[in-house]
Enzyme design. Structure first.
Site, PDB file in Angstrom:
ATOM      1  N   ARG A  49       0.852  -1.195   0.000  1.00 40.82           N
ATOM      2  CA  ARG A  49       0.000   0.000   0.000  1.00 40.82           C
ATOM      3  C   ARG A  49       0.886   1.242   0.000  1.00 40.82           C
ATOM      4  NH1 ARG A  49      -1.265   1.748   4.594  1.00 40.82           N
ATOM      5  NH2 ARG A  49      -2.051  -0.199   5.451  1.00 40.82           N
ATOM      6  N   TYR A 106     -16.841  16.732 -15.623  1.00 40.44           N
ATOM      7  CA  TYR A 106     -17.150  15.300 -15.677  1.00 40.44           C
ATOM      8  C   TYR A 106     -18.199  14.978 -14.606  1.00 40.44           C
ATOM      9  CZ  TYR A 106     -16.504  10.309 -14.951  1.00 40.44           C
ATOM     10  OH  TYR A 106     -16.714   8.966 -14.790  1.00 40.44           O
ATOM     11  N   ASP A 178      -7.839  18.822 -14.593  1.00 45.00           N
ATOM     12  CA  ASP A 178      -8.118  17.451 -15.022  1.00 45.00           C
ATOM     13  C   ASP A 178      -7.652  17.349 -16.474  1.00 45.00           C
ATOM     14  OD1 ASP A 178      -9.250  15.114 -16.070  1.00 45.00           O
ATOM     15  OD2 ASP A 178     -11.021  15.231 -14.785  1.00 45.00           O
ATOM     16  N   LYS A 203      -8.379   6.176 -19.292  1.00 39.32           N
ATOM     17  CA  LYS A 203      -8.674   6.683 -20.618  1.00 39.32           C
ATOM     18  C   LYS A 203      -7.428   6.623 -21.507  1.00 39.32           C
ATOM     19  CE  LYS A 203     -12.485   7.404 -18.381  1.00 39.32           C
ATOM     20  NZ  LYS A 203     -12.869   8.676 -17.787  1.00 39.32           N
TER      21      LYS A 203
HETATM   22  C1  LIG Z   1     -13.417   9.145 -16.592  1.00 34.42           C
HETATM   23  C2  LIG Z   1     -13.079  10.481 -16.121  1.00 34.42           C
HETATM   24  C3  LIG Z   1     -12.832  10.742 -14.767  1.00 34.42           C
HETATM   25  C4  LIG Z   1     -12.994   9.678 -13.705  1.00 34.42           C
HETATM   26  O1  LIG Z   1     -12.070   8.641 -13.831  1.00 34.42           O
HETATM   27  P1  LIG Z   1     -12.335   7.134 -13.412  1.00 34.42           P
HETATM   28  O2  LIG Z   1     -11.078   6.452 -13.774  1.00 34.42           O
HETATM   29  O3  LIG Z   1     -13.531   6.659 -14.185  1.00 34.42           O
HETATM   30  O4  LIG Z   1     -12.612   7.130 -11.948  1.00 34.42           O
HETATM   31  C5  LIG Z   1     -12.460  12.018 -14.409  1.00 34.42           C
HETATM   32  N1  LIG Z   1     -12.351  13.000 -15.319  1.00 34.42           N
HETATM   33  C6  LIG Z   1     -12.595  12.798 -16.623  1.00 34.42           C
HETATM   34  C7  LIG Z   1     -12.461  13.937 -17.578  1.00 34.42           C
HETATM   35  C8  LIG Z   1     -12.975  11.543 -17.071  1.00 34.42           C
HETATM   36  O5  LIG Z   1     -13.233  11.353 -18.368  1.00 34.42           O
END
Ligand SMILES: *Cc1c(COP(=O)(O)O)cnc(C)c1O
Length: 383
Positions: A49, A106, A178, A203
Site C-alpha cells: 500500500r 465530468y 483534469d 482513458k
Molecule cells: C473518466 C473520467 C474521470 C474519472 O475517472 P475514473 O477512472 O472513471 O474514476 C475524471 N475526469 C474525466 C475527464 C474523465 O473522463
C-alpha cells in the site's frame, strides 16, 4: 531534469532494466510485503500500500511526462481510479473551504463534490469558466481550490489554464487541472501555472480500455508530501497489474495521440459539413469558441468530439444504435472507437442541474482504426 523528448521519456523514465535479472521491462511485482534483513532494514519497500516497484515506475513515468523530473520537487501519486485521485484532493480541504468547478465538469467529479464533499462541510460553485470573468466571479474569499477540466467532458469547452492560474494565485487557491482528455502529450498544465494535474488513466494513458486507474501530479514539494501521505493513509492504490497496464499503455501514448488527433480532425470536418448534423463541438474546428485558446495551450486537439444530429433525440438514438465500429459504451480514450449519449449514460448524475447536457448530444471517442472505415461507419449510421 532529463533532456529527453516526450516519446523517449515515456519509454525510459522510471524504467531501468530490472537490477536482479536484467529484465528489459519493469516486472509486475505481485507482492504485498517485502522481506527485511533486520527490523527496519530493507531495500526501500515494506508494504505494497505504501510502495510497490511497479507502481513506483508508473509514478516516475507520469511525473516526468507532466514535466516533473527525478531531481525536481513534486512527483506523482497513482490511484485506483480517476475519482480516487479526485477524492484524495478532497482530503486536502476541510469544512468551510470552497471549490470552483466548471458547469460541465465530468459527471463523476460533480457527483463527488455535490453529494460527498458537501456532506463534509465543503462548499462549491459551478460556473462557466471559459472566460476569466467567469472564473473570477465564481471565486469567494474561502475558495481553496479552482478545478478546471479542459477540454471539458462532454461539451469540449476550452478553459485558459494560464488565466485560471492567475486567478488562483491572486485568490490564494490551488489550481487543479483534469488533464484526462488532452494528456500530457497535448497539454502540460503545470508549465502553465497549475498546482496539480489529475488523470483518469483509465482513458488515454492506459489507452486500451482494459484497466481503471488515476493519478495526481504536482510540482509543489509540500503538496507532493501531503499527497504521498494521503495515498498511504487512505489507501486507494492501484494493484501492480493495473499499474503495469498503464505503464505499458503510456509507452505508445505519443503515437496513439497523433492518430487520435488525425482521425478526430477528419471526422469533425465531415460532421460539420453534413446536413444531417446540427452542431459539432470540437476545439480543432476554426469556428469553435475554444479554438484560439486551444491553439495556445494544446499541441493538438485530441480524439473527443460531440455533436447533435439535425433529427433530434430519435436521430441521436438511432445513430448510437447503428454504428458498427463505434461501440456503444461509456468511457473513452482507447484504441477502439466508442459512441455514447451523455445525457442518458455518463452524465445521468447531472440531470436537472446547471451541468445538464443536451438530451440529443452524441459523444464520440475516436479510436485509431483507419479513418476511412470510421467515416463510412458514421455515414451509414447517420441514415
Ligand atoms: C473518466 C473520467 C474521470 C474519472 O475517472 P475514473 O477512472 O472513471 O474514476 C475524471 N475526469 C474525466 C475527464 C474523465 O473522463
Amino acid at each position: 531534469m532529463t533532456e529527453d523528448q516526450f516519446e523517449t521519456i515515456a519509454i525510459h523514465a522510471g524504467q531501468e532494466p530490472d537490477p536482479t535479472t536484467g529484465a528489459a521491462v519493469v516486472p509486475i511485482y505481485a507482492t504485498s510485503t517485502y522481506v527485511q534483513e533486520a527490523p527496519g532494514v530493507h531495500k526501500g519497500y515494506e508494504y505494497s500500500r505504501t510502495d510497490n516497484p511497479t507502481r513506483t515506475a508508473l509514478q516516475t513515468q507520469l511525473a516526468a511526462l507532466e514535466g516533473v523530473g527525478e531531481g525536481d520537487d513534486g512527483g506523482c501519486v497513482a490511484t485506483s481510479s480517476g475519482l480516487a485521485a479526485t477524492a484524495m484532493i478532497g482530503y486536502l480541504l476541510g469544512p468551510g473551504d470552497h471549490i470552483v468547478l466548471p458547469n460541465d465538469a465530468y459527471g463523476g467529479t460533480f457527483r463527488l463534490v455535490a453529494s460527498v464533499l458537501t456532506e463534509h462541510g465543503i462548499e462549491w460553485t459551478a460556473g462557466d469558466l471559459s472566460s476569466v470573468d467567469g472564473i473570477a466571479s465564481a471565486v469567494r474569499p474561502n475558495t481553496k481550490l479552482i478545478w478546471v477540466e479542459t477540454p471539458t467532458n462532454p461539451l469540449l469547452r476550452v478553459i485558459d489554464i494560464a488565466e485560471a492560474a492567475r486567478v488562483a494565485e491572486e485568490s490564494g487557491a490551488w489550481l487543479v487541472v483534469d488533464n484526462t482528455f488532452a494528456t500530457p502529450y497535448l497539454q502540460q498544465p503545470l508549465s502553465l501555472g497549475a498546482d496539480m494535474v489529475v488523470h483518469s488513466s483509465t482513458k488515454y494513458l492506459g489507452g486500451h480500455s482494459d484497466t481503471v486507474g488515476g493519478a495526481i501530479v504536482t510540482n509543489d514539494g509540500e503538496l507532493y508530501e501531503r499527497l504521498r501521505f494521503l495515498q498511504n493513509a487512505t489507501g486507494p492504490v492501484p494493484g501492480p497489474f493495473d499499474a503495469y497496464l498503464v505503464l505499458r499503455g503510456v509507452k505508445t501514448l505519443a503515437v496513439r495521440m497523433e492518430r487520435h488527433n488525425h482521425n478526430a480532425g477528419m471526422i469533425a470536418r465531415f460532421l460539420e459539413d453534413d446536413p444531417r448534423v446540427a452542431h459539432v463541438w470540437y476545439p480543432g474546428l476554426p469556428d469553435d469558441p475554444g479554438h484560439a485558446t486551444a491553439r495556445t495551450q494544446m499541441s493538438g486537439f485530441g480524439g473527443m468530439i460531440s455533436f447533435t444530429p439535425s433529427g433530434g433525440l430519435d436521430a441521436a438514438e438511432s445513430i448510437a444504435a447503428r454504428t458498427r465500429l463505434f461501440f456503444l459504451a461509456e468511457s473513452l480514450g482507447g484504441v477502439e472507437s466508442l459512441v455514447e449519449m451523455p445525457a442518458a449514460m455518463t452524465h445521468l448524475s447531472v440531470e436537472g442541474t446547471d451541468l445538464e447536457v443536451p438530451p440529443d448530444l452524441v459523444r464520440l471517442s475516436v479510436g485509431i482504426e483507419h479513418v476511412d472505415d470510421l467515416l463510412s461507419d458514421l455515414d451509414r449510421a447517420l441514415g
